[in-house]
Design a protein around this motif. Structure first.
Motif, PDB file in Angstrom:
ATOM      1  N   LYS A   1      68.092  86.512 153.645  1.00  0.00           N
ATOM      2  CA  LYS A   1      67.847  85.078 153.421  1.00  0.00           C
ATOM      3  C   LYS A   1      68.447  84.610 152.099  1.00  0.00           C
ATOM      4  CE  LYS A   1      63.983  81.935 152.426  1.00  0.00           C
ATOM      5  NZ  LYS A   1      62.510  81.809 152.354  1.00  0.00           N
ATOM      6  N   TYR A   2      68.150  85.345 151.029  1.00  0.00           N
ATOM      7  CA  TYR A   2      68.597  84.875 149.721  1.00  0.00           C
ATOM      8  C   TYR A   2      70.079  85.132 149.478  1.00  0.00           C
ATOM      9  CZ  TYR A   2      63.730  83.900 148.742  1.00  0.00           C
ATOM     10  OH  TYR A   2      62.459  83.386 148.791  1.00  0.00           O
ATOM     11  N   SER A   3      70.655  86.090 150.172  1.00  0.00           N
ATOM     12  CA  SER A   3      72.110  86.257 150.085  1.00  0.00           C
ATOM     13  C   SER A   3      72.796  85.030 150.664  1.00  0.00           C
ATOM     14  CB  SER A   3      72.546  87.518 150.845  1.00  0.00           C
ATOM     15  OG  SER A   3      72.031  88.672 150.242  1.00  0.00           O
ATOM     16  N   GLU A   4      72.283  84.537 151.788  1.00  0.00           N
ATOM     17  CA  GLU A   4      72.825  83.341 152.420  1.00  0.00           C
ATOM     18  C   GLU A   4      72.622  82.114 151.530  1.00  0.00           C
ATOM     19  OE1 GLU A   4      72.779  81.995 156.992  1.00  0.00           O
ATOM     20  OE2 GLU A   4      70.802  81.911 156.046  1.00  0.00           O
TER      21      GLU A   4
ATOM     22  N   LEU B   1      67.555  67.638 168.512  1.00  0.00           N
ATOM     23  CA  LEU B   1      67.183  68.826 167.761  1.00  0.00           C
ATOM     24  C   LEU B   1      68.402  69.391 167.056  1.00  0.00           C
ATOM     25  CD1 LEU B   1      64.812  70.673 170.283  1.00  0.00           C
ATOM     26  CD2 LEU B   1      64.239  68.962 168.538  1.00  0.00           C
ATOM     27  N   VAL B   2      68.312  69.508 165.758  1.00  0.00           N
ATOM     28  CA  VAL B   2      69.395  70.086 164.947  1.00  0.00           C
ATOM     29  C   VAL B   2      68.929  71.466 164.494  1.00  0.00           C
ATOM     30  CG1 VAL B   2      70.804  69.837 162.879  1.00  0.00           C
ATOM     31  CG2 VAL B   2      70.122  67.800 164.192  1.00  0.00           C
ATOM     32  N   ASP B   3      69.567  72.516 165.017  1.00  0.00           N
ATOM     33  CA  ASP B   3      69.141  73.873 164.675  1.00  0.00           C
ATOM     34  C   ASP B   3      69.842  74.353 163.404  1.00  0.00           C
ATOM     35  OD1 ASP B   3      71.729  74.412 165.466  1.00  0.00           O
ATOM     36  OD2 ASP B   3      71.156  75.447 167.312  1.00  0.00           O
ATOM     37  N   LYS B   4      69.610  75.623 163.084  1.00  0.00           N
ATOM     38  CA  LYS B   4      70.117  76.168 161.831  1.00  0.00           C
ATOM     39  C   LYS B   4      71.641  76.067 161.724  1.00  0.00           C
ATOM     40  CE  LYS B   4      70.302  80.417 159.098  1.00  0.00           C
ATOM     41  NZ  LYS B   4      69.868  81.836 158.999  1.00  0.00           N
ATOM     42  N   GLN B   5      72.349  76.425 162.785  1.00  0.00           N
ATOM     43  CA  GLN B   5      73.806  76.435 162.718  1.00  0.00           C
ATOM     44  C   GLN B   5      74.352  75.036 162.466  1.00  0.00           C
ATOM     45  OE1 GLN B   5      75.804  79.245 162.605  1.00  0.00           O
ATOM     46  NE2 GLN B   5      77.212  77.627 161.920  1.00  0.00           N
ATOM     47  N   ARG B   6      73.840  74.053 163.211  1.00  0.00           N
ATOM     48  CA  ARG B   6      74.295  72.670 163.001  1.00  0.00           C
ATOM     49  C   ARG B   6      73.924  72.175 161.614  1.00  0.00           C
ATOM     50  NH1 ARG B   6      72.552  68.462 167.322  1.00  0.00           N
ATOM     51  NH2 ARG B   6      73.726  67.127 165.867  1.00  0.00           N
ATOM     52  N   LEU B   7      72.718  72.543 161.149  1.00  0.00           N
ATOM     53  CA  LEU B   7      72.295  72.122 159.804  1.00  0.00           C
ATOM     54  C   LEU B   7      73.197  72.744 158.747  1.00  0.00           C
ATOM     55  CD1 LEU B   7      70.316  70.650 157.941  1.00  0.00           C
ATOM     56  CD2 LEU B   7      68.852  72.671 158.012  1.00  0.00           C
ATOM     57  N   MET B   8      73.582  73.996 158.935  1.00  0.00           N
ATOM     58  CA  MET B   8      74.483  74.653 157.981  1.00  0.00           C
ATOM     59  C   MET B   8      75.825  73.919 157.918  1.00  0.00           C
ATOM     60  SD  MET B   8      73.022  77.360 156.541  1.00  0.00           S
ATOM     61  CE  MET B   8      74.277  78.569 156.159  1.00  0.00           C
ATOM     62  N   ASP B   9      76.323  73.496 159.067  1.00  0.00           N
ATOM     63  CA  ASP B   9      77.575  72.732 159.090  1.00  0.00           C
ATOM     64  C   ASP B   9      77.421  71.415 158.338  1.00  0.00           C
ATOM     65  OD1 ASP B   9      78.715  74.731 160.597  1.00  0.00           O
ATOM     66  OD2 ASP B   9      78.355  73.733 162.515  1.00  0.00           O
ATOM     67  N   ILE B  10      76.297  70.742 158.573  1.00  0.00           N
ATOM     68  CA  ILE B  10      76.039  69.460 157.895  1.00  0.00           C
ATOM     69  C   ILE B  10      75.957  69.667 156.393  1.00  0.00           C
ATOM     70  CG2 ILE B  10      74.301  67.648 157.580  1.00  0.00           C
ATOM     71  CD1 ILE B  10      73.638  67.990 160.590  1.00  0.00           C
ATOM     72  N   LEU B  11      75.274  70.746 155.977  1.00  0.00           N
ATOM     73  CA  LEU B  11      75.116  71.008 154.550  1.00  0.00           C
ATOM     74  C   LEU B  11      76.455  71.357 153.896  1.00  0.00           C
ATOM     75  CD1 LEU B  11      71.790  73.074 154.585  1.00  0.00           C
ATOM     76  CD2 LEU B  11      72.103  70.761 153.717  1.00  0.00           C
ATOM     77  N   GLN B  12      77.296  72.080 154.592  1.00  0.00           N
ATOM     78  CA  GLN B  12      78.629  72.395 154.055  1.00  0.00           C
ATOM     79  C   GLN B  12      79.463  71.135 153.886  1.00  0.00           C
ATOM     80  OE1 GLN B  12      80.258  75.398 156.627  1.00  0.00           O
ATOM     81  NE2 GLN B  12      79.132  77.058 155.638  1.00  0.00           N
ATOM     82  N   LYS B  13      79.364  70.207 154.861  1.00  0.00           N
ATOM     83  CA  LYS B  13      80.092  68.949 154.761  1.00  0.00           C
ATOM     84  C   LYS B  13      79.547  68.058 153.651  1.00  0.00           C
ATOM     85  CE  LYS B  13      81.280  68.861 159.690  1.00  0.00           C
ATOM     86  NZ  LYS B  13      81.017  68.205 161.005  1.00  0.00           N
ATOM     87  N   SER B  14      78.245  68.263 153.320  1.00  0.00           N
ATOM     88  CA  SER B  14      77.629  67.433 152.280  1.00  0.00           C
ATOM     89  C   SER B  14      78.323  67.580 150.951  1.00  0.00           C
ATOM     90  CB  SER B  14      76.143  67.778 152.141  1.00  0.00           C
ATOM     91  OG  SER B  14      75.454  67.462 153.326  1.00  0.00           O
ATOM     92  N   ASP B  15      78.969  68.733 150.714  1.00  0.00           N
ATOM     93  CA  ASP B  15      79.691  68.922 149.459  1.00  0.00           C
ATOM     94  C   ASP B  15      80.846  67.943 149.325  1.00  0.00           C
ATOM     95  OD1 ASP B  15      78.083  70.949 148.516  1.00  0.00           O
ATOM     96  OD2 ASP B  15      79.221  72.508 149.580  1.00  0.00           O
ATOM     97  N   ARG B  16      81.340  67.452 150.469  1.00  0.00           N
ATOM     98  CA  ARG B  16      82.505  66.541 150.420  1.00  0.00           C
ATOM     99  C   ARG B  16      82.070  65.086 150.395  1.00  0.00           C
ATOM    100  NH1 ARG B  16      84.095  70.216 154.579  1.00  0.00           N
ATOM    101  NH2 ARG B  16      83.825  68.607 156.194  1.00  0.00           N
ATOM    102  N   PHE B  17      80.748  64.833 150.572  1.00  0.00           N
ATOM    103  CA  PHE B  17      80.287  63.449 150.620  1.00  0.00           C
ATOM    104  C   PHE B  17      80.284  62.846 149.207  1.00  0.00           C
ATOM    105  CE2 PHE B  17      77.487  64.677 154.484  1.00  0.00           C
ATOM    106  CZ  PHE B  17      78.591  64.632 155.291  1.00  0.00           C
TER     107      PHE B  17
END
Length: 453
Positions: free
Chosen positions: A317-320, A437-453
């Motif tokens: 978990k914490y490595s991720e 429903l937004v699961d972990k994988q979709r949320l991870m994609d959204i969070l990665q894109k958030s860096d560009r917002f």
């Protein structure tokens, strides 16, 4: 004229005689203390000589044995008294004139001082069948019952002992310890405070008093004592562990880190205690977002014991999290930072849209609801976004609550986002409802894109 010379001579003689006797009395009284002692010493030695003489003729002479036993017991010569009373015990059944109660009592007390606890228990218990209200019997039997882990019996005996004599710290201490073992924490804390009033340096009782406060949810009192005990070479490691645990519960994460680090500095750590201190220190670091330090500790634990608690899952978990700053903020950051990230995701959820945030509601540290008006070139709607912080499974009941909330807020649609997963029941529940429903994988994609917002 009367001749007074004879009267003067007689008076002088009387005065001299009185003075002589007065000086004699003074001399005798001045020697009285040492004289009495010397006489007693001579009497004692005479009794010893006579008793030993009789025993050389008859080793079972009860009078001689009794005399020796009494002298040794009075002198505090425990080992000799123990042997003498032991010899008398073998003769009690054949001689009804012997004081069976005193022999059993004193033999038991001598055995107690010599740490022959089984012998002490047997003879003190016999003495108690004859007299039940004697402090020395109840106190010592209570201590032995405590050592045997018969805590209810120990408490009953020690309660009686305290009622008979309440000014001895040992009695209050063992009664307090027994009550603690029986989980009678309120009574235990009362007796332990009394013991500490009588013996303030008793660190073991101090630690148990703090534990009693902790069990009664009196965290402030417990924390004060545990913090005080942290430097102690014996109780310190456990006290540091407990102080840190309370500070973790109170969300005083930096103080918890200090507690656990102090605990780990002790030299007399058992391997189990050292592991637990590292484990909780790692959790404290994770709460301050010092994930590098947390990971180092969890990996250290895994190297020693790969199956220790959930360290393998925590490392994963914490490595991720360590490699994804936004996910770290989403799961671990203070509420204000988490809400800022949720606003950012909401405003950028739909391309080329105009977003007006109407309301934000945070439920403890579990989730945040963001209500927003979304307008695009093709449609506009009021949408409720629920950002869940748990990595566990989301079930149907949770989504029913979200559905009710959507109706209450008069939203046309809802989104549920989680870094965890959804149960089968939850997925079926949303099939005929306007909830995405937004699961972990979709949320991870959204969070990665958030860096560009």
């Amino acid at each position: 004229m009367i001749d007074i010379l004879p009267f003067l001579v007689i008076g002088s003689l009387v005065l001299l005689i009185i003075l002589f006797f007065f000086i004699k009395v003074l001399n005798l009284s001045g020697k009285d203390g040492s004289g009495t002692k010397n006489k007693k010493r001579k009497d004692r030695n005479a009794v010893l000589r006579e008793a030993n003489r009789k025993l050389s003729i008859n080793p079972k002479d009860t009078g001689a044995l009794s005399a020796l036993a009494d002298i040794y017991y009075t002198d505090g010569d425990i080992e000799k008294a123990y042997k003498a009373y032991g010899a008398l015990l073998n003769l009690v059944a054949m001689n009804p004139d012997l004081d069976e109660y005193t022999i059993n009592l004193r033999y038991g007390l001598c055995a107690m001082k010599m740490k022959n606890f089984d012998e002490a228990y047997k003879n003190l218990a016999i003495a108690r069948t004859m007299k039940q209200d004697v402090f020395e019997i109840n106190n010592n039997l209570g201590i032995i019952e405590f050592q045997r882990k018969n805590y209810e019996k120990a408490a009953a005996l020690l309660r009686q002992a305290v009622a008979e004599k309440s000014d001895l710290p040992e009695t209050s201490k063992y009664l307090g310890h027994s009550l603690y073992k029986m989980k009678k924490f309120k009574e235990s804390s009362t007796m332990l405070r009394k013991a500490l009033d009588l013996e303030p340096d008793d660190k073991e009782s101090m630690f148990l008093l703090a534990q009693s406060y902790f069990e009664q949810s009196q965290s402030d009192k417990a924390l004060k004592i545990f913090t005080h005990l942290r430097p102690d070479p014996v109780m310190g490691p456990h006290a540091a562990l407990m102080a840190g645990t309370i500070n973790l519960q109170l969300k005083n994460f930096n103080k918890a880190i200090m507690d656990f680090e102090i605990g780990l500095k002790h030299q007399n750590l058992t391997s189990d205690l050292a592991m637990e201190l590292r484990y909780r220190l790692g959790n404290a670091y994770s709460n301050t977002q010092e994930l590098g330090k947390a990971l180092a500790l969890f990996k250290e634990i895994r190297n020693i014991n790969p199956s220790y608690k959930d360290v393998s899952d925590l490392i994963k978990k914490y490595s991720e999290l360590h490699s994804n700053r936004n996910l770290q903020t989403y799961l671990l950051a203070p509420t204000s930072e988490f809400v800022t990230l949720c606003r950012k995701i909401t405003q950028n959820m739909f391309k080329k849209s105009r977003v007006k945030i109407i309301d934000i509601h945070v439920n403890k540290n579990e989730y945040a609801d963001v209500l927003a008006e979304i307008s695009t070139a093709k449609w506009e709607d009021v949408i409720l976004f629920r950002f869940v912080r748990t990595t566990g499974q989301i079930g149907e009941l949770f989504l029913r609550d979200l559905h009710a909330r959507i109706k209450d807020m008069r939203a046309g649609r809802g989104f549920c986002m989680t870094p965890g997963e959804y149960s089968e029941g939850a997925q079926k529940f949303v099939e005929a409802r306007l909830i995405d429903l937004v699961d972990k994988q979709r949320l991870m994609d959204i969070l990665q894109k958030s860096d560009r917002f």
